[in-house]
Design a protein around this motif. Structure first.
Motif, PDB file in Angstrom:
ATOM      1  N   VAL A 183      47.641  37.148  47.714  1.00  0.00           N
ATOM      2  CA  VAL A 183      47.344  38.557  47.982  1.00  0.00           C
ATOM      3  C   VAL A 183      48.625  39.340  47.739  1.00  0.00           C
ATOM      4  CG1 VAL A 183      46.537  40.266  49.631  1.00  0.00           C
ATOM      5  CG2 VAL A 183      45.609  37.933  49.697  1.00  0.00           C
ATOM      6  N   ASN A 184      48.527  40.318  46.850  1.00  0.00           N
ATOM      7  CA  ASN A 184      49.718  41.042  46.405  1.00  0.00           C
ATOM      8  C   ASN A 184      49.794  42.431  47.023  1.00  0.00           C
ATOM      9  OD1 ASN A 184      52.001  41.764  44.829  1.00  0.00           O
ATOM     10  ND2 ASN A 184      50.655  42.776  43.360  1.00  0.00           N
ATOM     11  N   ILE A 185      50.893  42.692  47.715  1.00  0.00           N
ATOM     12  CA  ILE A 185      51.150  43.998  48.322  1.00  0.00           C
ATOM     13  C   ILE A 185      51.973  44.820  47.330  1.00  0.00           C
ATOM     14  CG2 ILE A 185      52.221  45.194  50.278  1.00  0.00           C
ATOM     15  CD1 ILE A 185      49.733  43.362  50.883  1.00  0.00           C
ATOM     16  N   ALA A 186      51.367  45.879  46.815  1.00  0.00           N
ATOM     17  CA  ALA A 186      52.032  46.679  45.775  1.00  0.00           C
ATOM     18  C   ALA A 186      52.586  47.983  46.338  1.00  0.00           C
ATOM     19  CB  ALA A 186      51.055  46.984  44.645  1.00  0.00           C
ATOM     20  N   ASP A 187      53.882  48.183  46.133  1.00  0.00           N
ATOM     21  CA  ASP A 187      54.499  49.481  46.416  1.00  0.00           C
ATOM     22  C   ASP A 187      54.376  50.281  45.124  1.00  0.00           C
ATOM     23  OD1 ASP A 187      55.883  51.542  47.612  1.00  0.00           O
ATOM     24  OD2 ASP A 187      57.861  50.673  47.221  1.00  0.00           O
ATOM     25  N   THR A 188      53.174  50.770  44.865  1.00  0.00           N
ATOM     26  CA  THR A 188      52.775  51.253  43.550  1.00  0.00           C
ATOM     27  C   THR A 188      53.608  52.414  43.044  1.00  0.00           C
ATOM     28  OG1 THR A 188      50.535  50.471  43.948  1.00  0.00           O
ATOM     29  CG2 THR A 188      50.805  52.127  42.225  1.00  0.00           C
ATOM     30  N   VAL A 189      54.010  53.314  43.930  1.00  0.00           N
ATOM     31  CA  VAL A 189      54.814  54.450  43.481  1.00  0.00           C
ATOM     32  C   VAL A 189      56.252  54.351  43.979  1.00  0.00           C
ATOM     33  CG1 VAL A 189      52.848  55.994  43.218  1.00  0.00           C
ATOM     34  CG2 VAL A 189      54.034  55.896  45.428  1.00  0.00           C
ATOM     35  N   GLY A 190      56.650  53.179  44.424  1.00  0.00           N
ATOM     36  CA  GLY A 190      58.045  52.958  44.810  1.00  0.00           C
ATOM     37  C   GLY A 190      58.504  53.831  45.963  1.00  0.00           C
ATOM     38  N   ILE A 191      57.612  54.086  46.916  1.00  0.00           N
ATOM     39  CA  ILE A 191      57.944  55.040  47.975  1.00  0.00           C
ATOM     40  C   ILE A 191      58.486  54.386  49.238  1.00  0.00           C
ATOM     41  CG2 ILE A 191      55.694  55.081  49.137  1.00  0.00           C
ATOM     42  CD1 ILE A 191      56.003  58.187  49.193  1.00  0.00           C
TER      43      ILE A 191
END
Length: 503
Positions: free
Chosen positions: A172-180
């Motif tokens: 399960v991948n936790i994405a900090d999609t916008v680098g915030i």
């Protein structure tokens, strides 16, 4: 070192290829697959098969390329939307590979769920369950991504992770999609998920993180996730990827090497191959070797201050954070600047021309003073060619010096436009050699043309010790003239070093 095992997924071929202005040919992708395999990353994310026929073929051949190699090989992941038609295409690209992974992704923040799907949280959990169940019929392993996880409600994110694990996702991948995110927030988030989601504690799934670099914190956030206990990190070579990119594998490896006690972890990486893989990614992405970038930048191991140069001569570790040689990168090098002193000049000449100023302390001291005085004059450029010219004038160097006025033929190359850069570099090299100079193998180069000045970096195999490199870097108003001066520095260095070896 016996520590917790961390898996490394490299997304250079997928997220890296999505970077603006990037895009790899099939041959380039396969070359990167080879390099990443030798680097021994755990998972190579090969691409997005549903994007196009060309991308499908590239992913399929990446799988075949690894299957044709003997010995241990990385798993291959392909990414898609959580749609049946995309999942089927991923399964076909994997071709039944035993170590194939389908990487799905769905948004988990209220912002993304509403904007992209107009869906409720309950709807998203059902979509995740259905997508994973369907994908398990097309691959042996599933990674379920949580897009925009760092802006999601923490309680819902925990429910989403639990749902994905129950449905059969092994990662399960936790994405900090916008680098915030920030390091502290990331550490708290990962620790909370590991505590609240039973499937992680029972080893039913691996918690992975994928951090973007919009605020310059991708590497820091990834390291915080490691400290908090995540089991997999997702990185790219040189950090290339969407917008400002991803966490850079080179930076993470360097930090872990430099702070082994703070990061008691193990990876499967063959770190000695990292520099080679990094250089390949830089070449085929067109990024070259930018200055002032941690670990792989052209100035990352260069010391130009007199205080630093003097310290390095006394103990190599005084002004460096880690041994870059462990990652396959060049060690410290001396660069001459207006802030250099006699110790730095002596080290520079020993390194690039095998000249020992201590052999004639009186004369050398006067010559060194003159050279440093010239360098410190405002606007005075002084590379190896000019320094050797000063030493020859002082009677301390007896070989001919190939200077700007000697290589008139090479000036014709300066008129050629930068769009034909490789041809210009090759032609300039030939002209320099035709003027009577000898040059070692050019292993890498980078030219950054600003509106007022150009910065040039040329890296050569050492003429006497091919396992080492020599780097020449200059800044000038004209890009091609600056390139020519770097070539002349390299030619003079080669002459001096080979002469010293033969004496």
């Amino acid at each position: 070192m016996n520590g917790r095992r961390i898996a490394v997924l490299d997304t250079t071929l997928r997220d890296g290829a999505q970077a603006a202005g990037a895009g790899f040919t099939l041959a380039e992708k396969l070359a990167l697959v080879q390099a990443l395999s030798l680097l021994r990353v755990d998972i190579i994310e090969a691409g997005f098969p549903a994007a196009s026929r060309r991308e499908f073929e590239a992913c399929s051949q990446a799988v075949s390329h690894l299957d044709s190699r003997s010995g241990a090989k990385p798993a291959v992941a392909v990414m898609c939307r959580s749609l049946p038609e995309d999942i089927v295409r991923c399964g076909r690209a994997l071709g039944g590979a035993e170590n194939g992974i389908i990487h799905l992704s769905l948004p988990v923040s209220d912002l993304h769920m509403q904007a992209k799907f107009k869906a409720s949280r309950r709807d998203m959990l059902k979509k995740a369950e259905d997508a994973i169940a369907f994908a398990l019929g097309h691959a042996n392993a599933i990674e379920m991504g949580a897009e925009d996880a760092t802006r999601a409600d923490p309680e819902f994110l925990a429910d989403y992770c639990s749902c994905a694990i129950r449905a059969g996702a092994g990662i399960v991948n936790i994405a900090d999609t916008v680098g915030i995110s920030t390091p502290r927030k990331m550490q708290k988030l990962i620790a909370r998920l590991l505590e609240r989601v039973p499937g992680f504690a029972r080893g039913e799934a691996v918690l992975s993180v994928h951090c973007h670099n919009d605020l310059g914190l991708a590497t820091a956030n990834t390291l915080s996730a490691i400290e908090a206990g995540c089991g997999q990190i997702e990185t790219s070579l040189r950090g290339i990827g969407e917008r400002a990119g991803n966490a850079a594998l080179e930076e993470i490896a360097a930090v872990i090497c430099a702070n082994a006690s703070a990061f008691p972890i193990e990876t499967n990486l063959n770190l000695s191959m990292l520099a080679e893989a990094s250089a390949l990614a830089g070449k085929i992405s067109g990024l070259g070797i930018p200055p002032f970038r941690a670990v792989w930048g052209s100035t990352a191991s260069a010391h130009a201050s007199g205080i630093h140069q003097s310290g390095i001569q006394k103990d190599a570790n005084t002004y460096r954070a880690f041994q870059s040689e462990l990652l396959g990168f060049s060690g410290s090098r001396t660069a001459i600047s207006q802030y250099s002193g006699k110790a730095g000049l002596a080290a520079f000449l020993k390194e690039y021309a095998a000249i020992d100023l201590s052999q004639d302390p009186d004369g050398s001291s006067d010559a060194a003073t003159q050279i440093l005085r010239r360098i410190k004059k405002e606007g005075a450029e002084c590379g190896l060619a000019e320094i050797l010219g000063e030493l020859r004038h002082a009677g301390l160097y007896d070989l001919p010096v190939l200077a700007a006025e000697v290589a008139e033929d090479a000036r014709t190359c300066a008129q050629k436009p930068i769009p034909a850069l490789k041809q210009t570099i090759d032609a300039m090299r030939r002209d320099i050699e035709n003027s009577g100079a000898d040059l070692p193998e050019l292993s890498d180069y980078s030219i950054i043309q600003g509106p007022l000045k150009a910065r040039v970096f040329l890296e050569f195999r050492h003429p006497c010790r091919p396992e080492e490199t020599l780097a020449f870097e200059r800044t000038g108003e004209d890009a091609m003239d600056t390139v020519r001066r770097c070539f002349l520095d390299a030619a003079n260095s080669t002459r001096a070093l080979r002469s010293a070896q033969g004496s």
